[in-house]
Structure formats: C-alpha cells, structure tokens
Write a protein that holds these residues in place. Structure first.
Motif, PDB file in Angstrom:
ATOM      1  N   GLY A 184       0.843  -1.191   0.000  1.00  0.00           N
ATOM      2  CA  GLY A 184       0.000   0.000   0.000  1.00  0.00           C
ATOM      3  C   GLY A 184       0.875   1.237   0.000  1.00  0.00           C
ATOM      4  O   GLY A 184       1.785   1.355   0.818  1.00  0.00           O
ATOM      5  N   ILE A 185       0.618   2.157  -0.921  1.00  0.00           N
ATOM      6  CA  ILE A 185       1.388   3.401  -1.011  1.00  0.00           C
ATOM      7  C   ILE A 185       0.429   4.567  -1.168  1.00  0.00           C
ATOM      8  O   ILE A 185      -0.745   4.377  -1.483  1.00  0.00           O
ATOM      9  CB  ILE A 185       2.390   3.386  -2.189  1.00  0.00           C
ATOM     10  N   LYS A 186       0.939   5.755  -0.966  1.00  0.00           N
ATOM     11  CA  LYS A 186       0.142   6.960  -1.168  1.00  0.00           C
ATOM     12  C   LYS A 186      -0.055   7.171  -2.663  1.00  0.00           C
ATOM     13  O   LYS A 186       0.875   7.034  -3.441  1.00  0.00           O
ATOM     14  CB  LYS A 186       0.881   8.147  -0.554  1.00  0.00           C
ATOM     15  N   ALA A 187      -1.275   7.497  -3.048  1.00  0.00           N
ATOM     16  CA  ALA A 187      -1.567   7.732  -4.461  1.00  0.00           C
ATOM     17  C   ALA A 187      -0.882   9.006  -4.940  1.00  0.00           C
ATOM     18  O   ALA A 187      -0.777   9.983  -4.200  1.00  0.00           O
ATOM     19  CB  ALA A 187      -3.074   7.829  -4.676  1.00  0.00           C
ATOM     20  N   PRO A 188      -0.413   9.005  -6.187  1.00  0.00           N
ATOM     21  CA  PRO A 188       0.300  10.181  -6.709  1.00  0.00           C
ATOM     22  C   PRO A 188      -0.646  11.300  -7.109  1.00  0.00           C
ATOM     23  O   PRO A 188      -1.812  11.068  -7.405  1.00  0.00           O
ATOM     24  CB  PRO A 188       1.004   9.615  -7.946  1.00  0.00           C
TER      25      PRO A 188
END
Length: 150
Positions: A9-13
C-alpha cells in the motif's frame, strides 16, 4: 496461486483529477480495473480478477517504481491516443509537461510514482538539512522536547 498474495500500500500520486488519471494509467499498465466511488464501485466488493499484476515493484521512502507489462496493448494505445488529444487541447506549459510524462510512462511500460514521507522523522537526515534542524532546536523552548530527544 497457493493462497499467497503479495500486496503493498502506497500513497496515491498527484492531486484531484490528475490523481484519478494517474491511477487509471497504472490500472491499464498493470491489467487492473480502476475502482472508484465516482464510478459507483466499492473497494469492499472488489474481486481478485479486478486486480492487476506487476513484474517488479520497488518501494523506497520517496519513490515507488512499478514495472508492469500485463496490460493489453490495445488499451494502452487507446489511453495514449486519449492523452494526446488532451495534449493538443491544452495551453498550459505545466499540463503539457505532465501529459507528456504520462505518455512516456505508458509507452515505456514503467510507472514511477513519487511518494512523500508522512512525517519529517520518516525522512533520513541529509547533510544539507542538519544546520536548519540545529537552528530549529536552538530556538525551541527548553521545556519542549520532541519524541526521543530527551
């Protein structure tokens, strides 16, 4: 699949409409389906067939690189044509640059996502930021300590 799934899970760009467009680009390259409340879809109702795959994903503190080739060539070509139409209709230098970057990422099969750290403490200190941090610590009251500084 043996019941094992690797997920990150990553922060959306990006922000706003640009964020949605970048997420749609990533979905197309990875062979996934873009799931959004705007389209009347719920994340809880997502099935395994809607997820995409990537050959390699590298997650670092500030960037994420996705190397995916499971998207269909026709969908990618249609998306590039759509972005080229947007590029022809824009007058902004910033928008032209960002749309050109998206075209390059789609045609290259690699999506690079810039992810920022949630807090300053997550970012490794650099030799350039040390003098500023030292000055900030000097100016703070002696009774105020940050976590683990005492």
């Amino acid at each position: 699949m043996r019941g094992i799934i690797q997920v990150v899970g990553i922060k959306a760009p990006g922000f706003g409409e640009r964020r949605k467009a970048l997420l749609q680009d990533i979905a197309i390259v990875s062979g996934a389906e873009y799931v959004s409340k705007d389209l009347g879809m719920k994340f809880e109702e997502t099935v395994l067939e809607q997820l995409g795959t990537a050959r390699k994903v590298t997650v670092a503190t500030t960037t994420t690189t996705i190397i995916a080739d499971s998207g269909s060539k026709e969908e990618i070509d249609m998306r590039v044509a759509q972005i080229k139409k947007e590029l022809a209709n824009t007058d902004s230098v910033y928008d032209t640059e960002k749309l050109s970057e998206r075209i390059a990422k789609l045609t290259g099969g690699i999506a690079v996502i810039k992810v920022t750290a949630m807090r300053l403490s997550c970012v490794p200190p650099s030799r350039h930021s040390e003098p500023r941090l030292s000055m900030a610590r000097i100016k703070q009251p002696p009774w105020l300590f940050t976590k683990g500084e005492r």
